[in-house]
Design an enzyme around this catalytic site. Structure first.
Site, mmCIF file in Angstrom:
data_model
loop_
_atom_site.group_PDB
_atom_site.id
_atom_site.type_symbol
_atom_site.label_atom_id
_atom_site.label_comp_id
_atom_site.label_asym_id
_atom_site.label_seq_id
_atom_site.Cartn_x
_atom_site.Cartn_y
_atom_site.Cartn_z
ATOM 1 N N SER A 178 52.096 -50.857 42.484
ATOM 2 C CA SER A 178 52.455 -50.863 43.839
ATOM 3 C C SER A 178 53.841 -50.835 44.588
ATOM 4 O O SER A 178 54.747 -51.241 44.442
ATOM 5 C CB SER A 178 51.686 -52.555 44.475
ATOM 6 O OG SER A 178 51.884 -53.205 45.804
ATOM 7 N N TYR B 176 52.253 -61.475 43.797
ATOM 8 C CA TYR B 176 51.801 -60.101 42.988
ATOM 9 C C TYR B 176 53.263 -59.367 43.132
ATOM 10 O O TYR B 176 52.434 -58.361 41.965
ATOM 11 C CB TYR B 176 51.001 -59.610 44.092
ATOM 12 C CG TYR B 176 50.545 -58.807 44.794
ATOM 13 C CD1 TYR B 176 49.013 -58.699 43.595
ATOM 14 C CD2 TYR B 176 50.407 -57.488 45.339
ATOM 15 C CE1 TYR B 176 48.225 -57.241 43.477
ATOM 16 C CE2 TYR B 176 49.263 -56.221 44.721
ATOM 17 C CZ TYR B 176 48.420 -56.601 44.299
ATOM 18 O OH TYR B 176 47.979 -55.458 44.150
#
Length: 284
Positions: free
Chosen positions: A175, A188
């Site tokens: 990501s 995250y």
């Protein structure tokens, strides 16, 4: 012109079938060219979002596919199964939790027992929960995020290596948050940064075994991770800050996975983190 999505929210783990609009994964303009014919792929988080799109694209390229997902996501898993079978390939459904090392071992064994081989592992399952302040992140949330997003990758890679042969491929989903950080996704982002480092390190570790390891690191993509992890008003604004002023669709990410899975396309590439950011630039 910006494209705001409808405000919406779901409880974890969420279902793609309950999203409005539903993420696009069918990619009618994408034509397969037998790049993965005869291959077998295992995709975690393959029931929805990027994982579902990758399953469909791999099938269109000739691969049989196994998908791992949580039992609560069974209906989404069955929808992916129908989509893969619609591409005239086989799809094996394996419900379970990648946080469990024993389950990961069993899942890989089940793929090999069913299809006789394993050529491609896609580590894609993810947990995400937005928090404004570090103090709001509980130890349970931290553990769930890290065990899903990085331990699960480790467990699956270790299990798959018992069966991957020279020419085998591991593709991890990273990501942009793992490269740039995130104000509200601290755990995250930390897990995604770990995935990027794991990718590069594992690629070096396996290069002599002729197994390639790469990572696709998207920006904002329209998946069920959004309505299960953010307030409705933030879901509506997802992706609007990109130069393209919209979130990407899973079908716009999946070709990068085909590229990394295909020997014809990327046989000289390993240890790379490829970003897909809707026009944003990154210093990675």
């Amino acid at each position: 012109m910006s494209r705001e999505m409808p405000a919406q929210q779901q409880n974890q783990p969420g279902l793609e079938s309950e999203m409005t609009p539903r993420p696009a994964y069918r990619a009618p303009a994408y034509k397969g060219s037998s790049k993965l014919i005869g291959k077998v792929a295992l995709i975690t988080g393959g029931d929805s979002g990027i994982g579902r799109a990758v399953a469909v694209f791999f099938a269109r390229e000739g691969a049989d596919v196994a998908i791992v997902y949580l039992p609560a996501e069974q209906s989404d898993g069955q929808a992916t199964e129908r989509a893969v079978e619609g591409e005239n390939q086989k799809c094996l459904l394996i419900p379970g939790d990648v946080r469990d090392a024993d389950f990961c071992d069993q899942a890989v064994d089940q793929v090999v027992e069913t299809f006789g081989r394993l050529d491609i592992l896609v580590n894609n399952a993810a947990y995400q929960q937005s928090r404004t302040r570090l103090e709001e992140i509980t130890e349970d949330q931290w553990d769930t995020t890290l065990r899903t997003n990085i331990y699960g990758y480790f467990f699956m890679a270790k299990a798959a290596l018992r069966h991957l042969k020279p020419g085998g491929v591991i593709i991890n989903t990273g990501s942009i948050t793992g490269l740039e950080g995130s104000t509200t996704l601290l755990d995250y982002a930390a897990s995604k940064g770990a995935i990027h480092a794991f990718t590069k390190s594992l690629a070096r570790n396996l290069v002599d075994r002729k197994i390639r390891v790469n990572c696709v690191a998207p920006g904002p993509i329209w998946t069920v991770l959004q309505p299960v992890s953010k307030p409705p008003e933030q879901v509506a604004e997802h992706g609007l800050k990109t130069p393209m002023k919209r979130p990407g669709q899973p079908e716009e990410v999946a070709p990068a996975f085909v590229f990394f899975a295909s020997e014809a396309d990327s046989s000289y590439i390993t240890g790379e983190v490829l970003t897909l950011l809707g026009g944003d630039a990154t210093a990675s």
